[in-house]
Structure formats: C-alpha cells, structure tokens
Design an enzyme around this catalytic site. Structure first.
Site, short mmCIF file in Angstrom:
data_model
loop_
_atom_site.label_atom_id
_atom_site.label_comp_id
_atom_site.label_asym_id
_atom_site.label_seq_id
_atom_site.Cartn_x
_atom_site.Cartn_y
_atom_site.Cartn_z
N ASP A 151 45.60 37.04 40.55
CA ASP A 151 44.72 35.75 40.70
C ASP A 151 45.44 34.28 40.36
O ASP A 151 45.45 33.55 40.87
CB ASP A 151 43.46 35.99 39.99
CG ASP A 151 42.48 37.10 40.43
OD1 ASP A 151 42.51 37.48 41.44
OD2 ASP A 151 41.61 37.56 39.59
N ASP A 165 40.51 43.57 37.33
CA ASP A 165 40.35 42.49 36.68
C ASP A 165 40.35 42.63 35.09
O ASP A 165 39.70 43.90 34.72
CB ASP A 165 39.11 41.42 36.99
CG ASP A 165 39.58 40.92 38.28
OD1 ASP A 165 40.64 40.75 38.83
OD2 ASP A 165 38.43 40.43 38.96
#
Length: 149
Positions: free
Chosen positions: A125, A111
């Site tokens: 995502d 991330d």
C-alpha cells in the site's frame, strides 16, 4: 536496470514483511510496537484501500493484472523517462503486484501496519501511494519546467 531493482526491492520488502507477520502472529492479534501510536495488527482486508469495496476480489485481481500488463508493455518507454517517473512507476507496480499475490493466494490482502489514527495498511500500500505521489510530483515538475522554458 535501476527501475527493475527498485521494483524488486519494494516487492521483496512487502513479501518479507507479510511473511514475518503471518508466521509470527495470529489473525486479529495486535502488538504495541512504539508507544501508543504504532502497532502491528494482523488483519485480512478483502476490500480496496481503507477496506472499501469489500468482496471485490476478482475485480481487484483483474485491475492489477491490467496494470502489470501495461507496465510490461510500456517497459521500454518507462526506462527512458526521468528518474522520478521511473521510481513512481516502479513503486506503484511493485505495490500492485504485492497485493495481487495476496488476493490470488489468500483471497484478501495481508495488512498489519497500524497507526491507530489511520486504517491498517502494508508495505505494498505504501508502494502504491508513494508511486502515485511521485508520478504526480513528476508531472507537476515537468509542467513547471515547461512554464520556465
């Protein structure tokens, strides 16, 4: 064919962005990108969305494999759907595959998009969230069309 092209484009954007982050940043490093509201912050997330369910790697891998298998199984039906549904499914599956690759290779999801007011996330995502939103929109649109018919 557009379905596959969109799926591959979202997946490529996810993989390339994660490669850039992992090759140019140290784990935990944060770089201010646009003012105080947008940063690149490299973390590894062992959980699901928003870091929930930490340590569920094998559950997430199994769920992702089921989603991908279902997408493959229903591929002929998916491409017969309206463009909104196809886009939703393509984005959802691409995001699922992007994070599946991370979990399989690294044991966690890479991330890096940090808005400072939201948990850190990635392109995969965004694909999953956009896919779900498009599918919901498609369902609501179809229901609305049925009411007016």
């Amino acid at each position: 064919m557009e379905f596959l092209a969109l799926l591959m484009s979202v997946l490529a954007a996810d993989r390339v962005s994660k490669l850039i982050v992992t090759e140019s940043m140290q784990l935990g490093e944060s770089i201010k990108f646009l003012g105080d509201y947008f940063h690149w912050t490299f973390i590894l997330n062992e959980g699901a969305a928003f870091g929930m369910l930490q340590g569920g790697r094998w559950i997430f891998i199994a769920l992702a494999l089921i989603i991908v298998a279902m997408g493959y199984y229903f591929r002929k039906d998916i491409v017969k759907q309206d463009w909104l549904t196809q886009c939703g499914v393509a984005c959802f599956i691409a995001g699922t595959i992007g994070n599946l690759i991370d979990r399989a290779l690294f044991g966690a999801v890479i991330d890096f998009i940090d808005l400072r007011v939201w948990p850190i996330f990635n392109v995969a995502d965004m694909g999953v969230c956009l896919g779900v939103a498009l599918l919901l929109w498609s369902i609501l649109w179809q229901k609305q069309q049925e009411k007016h018919s």
